[in-house]
Enzyme design. Structure first.
Site, PDB file in Angstrom:
ATOM      1  N   TYR A   1       8.454  23.751 -30.498  1.00 41.30           N
ATOM      2  CA  TYR A   1       7.665  22.729 -29.814  1.00 41.30           C
ATOM      3  C   TYR A   1       7.215  21.708 -30.847  1.00 41.30           C
ATOM      4  O   TYR A   1       6.690  22.072 -31.901  1.00 41.30           O
ATOM      5  CB  TYR A   1       6.443  23.379 -29.144  1.00 41.30           C
ATOM      6  CG  TYR A   1       5.566  22.415 -28.386  1.00 41.30           C
ATOM      7  CD1 TYR A   1       5.972  21.909 -27.160  1.00 41.30           C
ATOM      8  CD2 TYR A   1       4.331  22.014 -28.886  1.00 41.30           C
ATOM      9  CE1 TYR A   1       5.167  21.018 -26.448  1.00 41.30           C
ATOM     10  CE2 TYR A   1       3.526  21.141 -28.190  1.00 41.30           C
ATOM     11  CZ  TYR A   1       3.943  20.641 -26.967  1.00 41.30           C
ATOM     12  OH  TYR A   1       3.143  19.773 -26.269  1.00 41.30           O
TER      13      TYR A   1
ATOM     14  N   ASP B   1       8.255  20.474 -39.204  1.00 38.92           N
ATOM     15  CA  ASP B   1       7.052  20.286 -38.400  1.00 38.92           C
ATOM     16  C   ASP B   1       6.064  21.369 -38.827  1.00 38.92           C
ATOM     17  O   ASP B   1       6.171  22.524 -38.427  1.00 38.92           O
ATOM     18  CB  ASP B   1       7.402  20.409 -36.911  1.00 38.92           C
ATOM     19  CG  ASP B   1       6.186  20.188 -36.024  1.00 38.92           C
ATOM     20  OD1 ASP B   1       5.047  20.276 -36.535  1.00 38.92           O
ATOM     21  OD2 ASP B   1       6.364  19.940 -34.817  1.00 38.92           O
TER      22      ASP B   1
ATOM     23  N   LYS C   1      -3.630  19.579 -36.854  1.00 40.01           N
ATOM     24  CA  LYS C   1      -4.540  20.730 -36.780  1.00 40.01           C
ATOM     25  C   LYS C   1      -5.460  20.842 -37.997  1.00 40.01           C
ATOM     26  O   LYS C   1      -6.437  20.117 -38.079  1.00 40.01           O
ATOM     27  CB  LYS C   1      -3.724  21.989 -36.534  1.00 40.01           C
ATOM     28  CG  LYS C   1      -2.882  21.824 -35.237  1.00 40.01           C
ATOM     29  CD  LYS C   1      -2.533  23.113 -34.598  1.00 40.01           C
ATOM     30  CE  LYS C   1      -1.510  22.935 -33.487  1.00 40.01           C
ATOM     31  NZ  LYS C   1      -2.037  23.070 -32.158  1.00 40.01           N
TER      32      LYS C   1
HETATM   33  N1  HOZ Z   1       0.386  22.693 -28.159  1.00 40.51           N
HETATM   34  C1  HOZ Z   1      -0.811  23.438 -28.220  1.00 40.51           C
HETATM   35  C2  HOZ Z   1      -0.494  24.897 -28.231  1.00 40.51           C
HETATM   36  N2  HOZ Z   1       0.672  25.271 -28.942  1.00 40.51           N
HETATM   37  C3  HOZ Z   1      -1.710  23.080 -27.078  1.00 40.51           C
HETATM   38  C4  HOZ Z   1      -3.111  23.314 -27.409  1.00 40.51           C
HETATM   39  C5  HOZ Z   1      -4.114  23.086 -26.284  1.00 40.51           C
HETATM   40  O1  HOZ Z   1      -3.718  23.041 -25.130  1.00 40.51           O
HETATM   41  O2  HOZ Z   1      -5.292  23.001 -26.576  1.00 40.51           O
END
Ligand code: HOZ
Length: 432
Positions: A142, A237, A265
């Site tokens: 992702y 990433d 993050k």
């Molecule tokens: N892409 C994030 C989790 N892998 C989403 C985080 C969220 O929804 O706070």
């Protein structure tokens, strides 16, 4: 009715699914989401006054635990000086220097606001630099929700069992080629079928959005070589792994240097901040120096930058005192304890402070094996853990995150809770 439930009913009338990011909905674990009041250290508290040991850690940023006092103070001080200027500041230079010290392959970088934006910009930079259009990504990885990256994506896309997202044109995805994680042949085949056309390979060096899946020995070095040989760029990433596996991220941990890196993050210490960067000659293609355009009103926002500076400064200080070794020790301890309690029902993948409990019978090394996990069992496990004060992400395919504030005792309590949940699942006939 609980306050969480009341807030959910209200939010559902305001936001799709009552949430601002689909992973937060507890839709796939069959209950309404817990609404959060506040968090401190390793603990998170809901609006009904319940306390949980938190393994979501905001999906990664909270490596120092929630509301670290130094970080909060730094943000407060920054806010008093103004919230946004639309002009450069010294703090941005300080944060860029800190990031480059930790991740030396980022010879130049740009601060942006989210991992999605960082990836979208890095991909554009790769295309601009190489003059090529095609990107190889991996099934189950992702990279945020920009159009071209939502092909066979992990995280919420996988949780929802969506092949791809609707609303994306064929033109947008025709240049996204999909390989299998840990499968060298699938990458070689794409290079053979598209000679001189691949701009970049983008990969999560540790896949952490189909659950945690580790790169097999030599896989990242293989990607380094095939991209170099094929005139393509390698993009790591590191939105999740950056500053988490090591101060220098997965590239330091595995000793493989990409051309471009994306961070997020932890880089913003809990506020919206991300970065992309890499080799100087690539990054000098970015406007105003070059013809690749990328911009943002809130890029380098003073409060977010202050949080990032303080977080990275603390990590640099703590690294000398064995910070990452302690996280690895705790991660391995929790992984071992969970495996002991849950036994053959699960596979536990762990590296450093990232781990996953898969309800699967075979070792999980790629998307297909991860996707074959028993999500019904996971839902039961999730609910049992929540009732025992353990806050997990409401999806089989999201990682568990440890922070520096999680104590051995809390890890032990977590494993004990898992043992109790298993007993309950047996009693209810959910497992043999
Ligand atoms: N892409 C994030 C989790 N892998 C989403 C985080 C969220 O929804 O706070």
């Amino acid at each position: 009715m609980s306050r969480s439930k009341r807030l959910y009913e209200r939010s559902k009338r305001l936001m799709p699914g009552g949430v601002n990011s689909p992973v937060r909905s507890f839709y796939h674990v069959g209950r309404n989401p817990v609404f959060i009041d506040h968090a401190k250290g390793s603990k998170i508290y809901d609006v009904d006054g319940r306390e949980y040991i938190d393994y979501v850690c905001s999906y990664g940023p909270a490596i120092l635990g929630h509301a670290n006092e130094r970080v909060v103070r730094a943000v407060q001080t920054a806010c008093e000086g103004g919230l946004s200027f639309g002009a450069p500041t010294e703090r941005e230079a300080i944060l860029a220097e800190l990031i480059m010290t930790c991740v030396p392959s980022m010879e130049r970088l740009r601060l942006v606001n989210s991992g999605t934006e960082a990836v979208m910009s890095a991909v554009r930079a790769a295309r601009g630099f190489t003059g090529r259009e095609k990107i190889i990504k991996f099934e189950g990885c992702y990279h945020g929700h920009s159009d071209g990256m939502l092909v066979k994506a992990g995280s919420g896309v996988l949780t929802q069992s969506m092949a791809d997202s609707a609303g994306i044109t064929a033109a947008e995805v025709k240049n996204t080629l999909v390989a299998k994680y840990n499968d060298r042949e699938s990458v070689e085949k794409l290079f053979q079928e598209n000679p001189g056309e691949i701009a970049a390979v983008i990969v999560e060096p540790v896949a952490a959005n189909m659950g945690v899946v580790l790169p097999e020995d030599g896989f990242l070095a293989f990607l380094r070589k095939i991209t170099r040989d094929g005139g393509a760029l390698l993009i790591f990433d590191e939105v999740i792994t950056g500053f988490r596996l090591a101060l220098g991220g997965a590239q330091e941990f595995y000793g493989v240097t990409p051309d471009l890196t994306t961070l997020g993050k932890i880089a913003g210490g809990g506020l919206p901040l991300a970065a992309y960067g890499g080799r100087r000659e690539i990054m000098e293609q970015i406007a105003p120096l070059g013809k690749v355009y990328q911009a943002g009103t809130l890029s380098g926002n003073p409060a977010a930058v202050a949080a990032g500076i303080e977080t990275l400064s603390i990590l640099m200080e703590e690294k000398e005192k064995g910070f990452y070794e302690r996280l690895e020790e705790n991660g391995a301890y929790l992984a071992g304890e969970l495996k002991n309690r849950l036994g053959e029902l699960v596979q536990v993948n762990q590296v450093g402070s990232l781990l996953s409990v898969f309800f699967a019978h075979a070792p999980v090394t790629d998307y297909a094996l991860a996707a074959a996990s028993d999500t019904g069992r996971f839902a039961k496990y999730f609910n049992g853990m929540l009732e025992r004060g353990i806050f997990l992400a409401p999806s089989q395919f999201e990682a568990m995150f440890l922070s520096a504030e999680h104590t051995k005792e809390e890890l032990h309590l977590t494993a004990c809770a898992a043992g109790e949940v298993l007993k309950e699942m047996r009693m209810n006939g959910d497992v043999n």
